[in-house]
Scaffold this motif. Structure first.
Motif, short mmCIF file in Angstrom:
data_model
loop_
_atom_site.label_atom_id
_atom_site.label_comp_id
_atom_site.label_asym_id
_atom_site.label_seq_id
_atom_site.Cartn_x
_atom_site.Cartn_y
_atom_site.Cartn_z
N VAL A 38 0.84 -1.19 0.00
CA VAL A 38 0.00 0.00 0.00
C VAL A 38 0.87 1.24 0.00
O VAL A 38 1.81 1.36 0.79
N PHE A 39 0.54 2.19 -0.87
CA PHE A 39 1.19 3.50 -0.89
C PHE A 39 0.13 4.55 -0.57
O PHE A 39 -0.93 4.57 -1.18
N LYS A 40 0.44 5.41 0.40
CA LYS A 40 -0.50 6.43 0.86
C LYS A 40 -0.02 7.81 0.44
O LYS A 40 1.16 8.12 0.52
N SER A 41 -0.95 8.65 0.01
CA SER A 41 -0.64 10.02 -0.40
C SER A 41 -0.28 10.87 0.80
O SER A 41 -0.87 10.73 1.86
N ASN A 42 0.67 11.79 0.61
CA ASN A 42 1.01 12.72 1.68
C ASN A 42 0.06 13.91 1.71
O ASN A 42 0.02 14.65 2.67
N ALA A 43 -0.72 14.11 0.65
CA ALA A 43 -1.59 15.28 0.55
C ALA A 43 -3.06 14.97 0.80
O ALA A 43 -3.82 15.85 1.20
N TYR A 44 -3.47 13.75 0.56
CA TYR A 44 -4.88 13.36 0.68
C TYR A 44 -4.96 12.02 1.40
O TYR A 44 -3.97 11.32 1.51
N PRO A 45 -6.15 11.61 1.83
CA PRO A 45 -6.26 10.30 2.47
C PRO A 45 -6.21 9.14 1.46
O PRO A 45 -6.28 7.99 1.83
N ARG A 58 -5.35 -1.05 -7.29
CA ARG A 58 -6.61 -0.35 -7.11
C ARG A 58 -6.38 0.92 -6.32
O ARG A 58 -5.52 0.97 -5.44
N ASN A 59 -7.17 1.94 -6.62
CA ASN A 59 -7.14 3.20 -5.90
C ASN A 59 -8.32 3.24 -4.94
O ASN A 59 -9.42 2.79 -5.30
N TYR A 60 -8.07 3.76 -3.75
CA TYR A 60 -9.11 3.87 -2.73
C TYR A 60 -9.10 5.28 -2.15
O TYR A 60 -8.06 5.94 -2.12
N ALA A 61 -10.24 5.70 -1.64
CA ALA A 61 -10.35 7.02 -1.02
C ALA A 61 -9.70 7.05 0.35
O ALA A 61 -9.28 8.10 0.82
N ASP A 62 -9.59 5.89 1.00
CA ASP A 62 -9.06 5.83 2.36
C ASP A 62 -8.40 4.48 2.59
O ASP A 62 -8.78 3.49 1.99
N ILE A 63 -7.44 4.45 3.50
CA ILE A 63 -6.69 3.22 3.77
C ILE A 63 -7.58 2.12 4.36
O ILE A 63 -7.31 0.94 4.19
N LYS A 158 2.95 18.39 -5.67
CA LYS A 158 3.49 18.03 -4.37
C LYS A 158 2.86 16.79 -3.76
O LYS A 158 3.06 16.52 -2.60
N GLU A 159 2.14 16.00 -4.53
CA GLU A 159 1.55 14.78 -3.98
C GLU A 159 2.53 13.63 -4.15
O GLU A 159 2.88 13.24 -5.25
N VAL A 160 3.01 13.12 -3.03
CA VAL A 160 3.97 12.03 -3.02
C VAL A 160 3.33 10.86 -2.29
O VAL A 160 2.63 11.05 -1.29
N PHE A 161 3.55 9.62 -2.77
CA PHE A 161 3.00 8.43 -2.14
C PHE A 161 4.12 7.70 -1.40
O PHE A 161 5.18 7.46 -1.96
N TYR A 162 3.86 7.37 -0.14
CA TYR A 162 4.81 6.66 0.71
C TYR A 162 4.26 5.29 1.06
O TYR A 162 3.05 5.13 1.26
#
Length: 180
Positions: A38-45, A58-63, A158-162
């Motif tokens: 799983v990679f989470k955005s630093n700017a959005y949930p 798959r993309n999801y709105a929340d973890i 500036k949206e980075v996924f970690y």
């Protein structure tokens, strides 16, 4: 007694009018299982889940939705072209840098590995096409893909996924990401 008969008939009519399970939209995929990164955005949930066993992302709105159904995403495929540790996600090739190479071409893109001052063994991989940066990602041999920046060239950019827990191309759990 008459009320019971009317109630029973009403329930039967409502049940008969309910949509059949098989008639539901087949584009919404069923839940995923197996090895997941799983990679989470630093700017959005928002998050991107890579399902390695199912060959999908798959993309999801929340973890909290990870593992459930989603119709936003696509196939997760090996890159081919002789690259052993490389996965293509939404047209982006994420790969382990070839040994002793700082610049290489792959799939129509130019890859440039720049030393990361914060990590002696890490690299920032800048991926460009026709001289313009397309995306970039951080990579280290111990922690795999440390971050992914797909917002290059967009307004703000500036949206980075970690990674959350284990990352791509790494078996150990690393915490290179800032706390969310």
């Amino acid at each position: 007694m008459r009320e019971v008969i009317i109630l029973t008939l009403t329930i039967l009519v409502v049940t008969a009018c309910a949509p059949d399970e098989s008639a539901r939209n087949q584009k919404t995929l069923t839940a995923f299982r197996g090895k997941t990164i799983v990679f989470k955005s630093n700017a959005y949930p928002s998050v991107v889940a890579l399902y390695l066993d199912d060959g999908a992302y798959r993309n999801y709105a929340d973890i909290s939705q990870v593992g459930g159904p989603s119709d936003i995403g696509g196939a997760l495929t090996p890159c081919g072209e002789g690259a052993s540790k490389c996965i293509e996600v939404a047209g982006l090739s994420l790969m382990v840098p070839p040994r002793r190479e700082t610049r290489w071409d792959f799939g129509g893109y130019n890859f440039n590995a720049v030393a990361d001052a914060s990590d002696r063994e890490g690299h920032v991989i800048v991926v460009s096409r026709n001289g313009e940066e397309s995306y970039s990602y951080g990579f280290s041999p111990g922690c795999g893909v440390r971050w992914l920046n797909v917002s290059v060239g967009r307004e703000g950019g500036k949206e980075v996924f970690y990674p959350v827990g284990r990352s791509l191309f790494s078996e150990q759990v690393c915490t290179p990401a800032p706390t969310f």
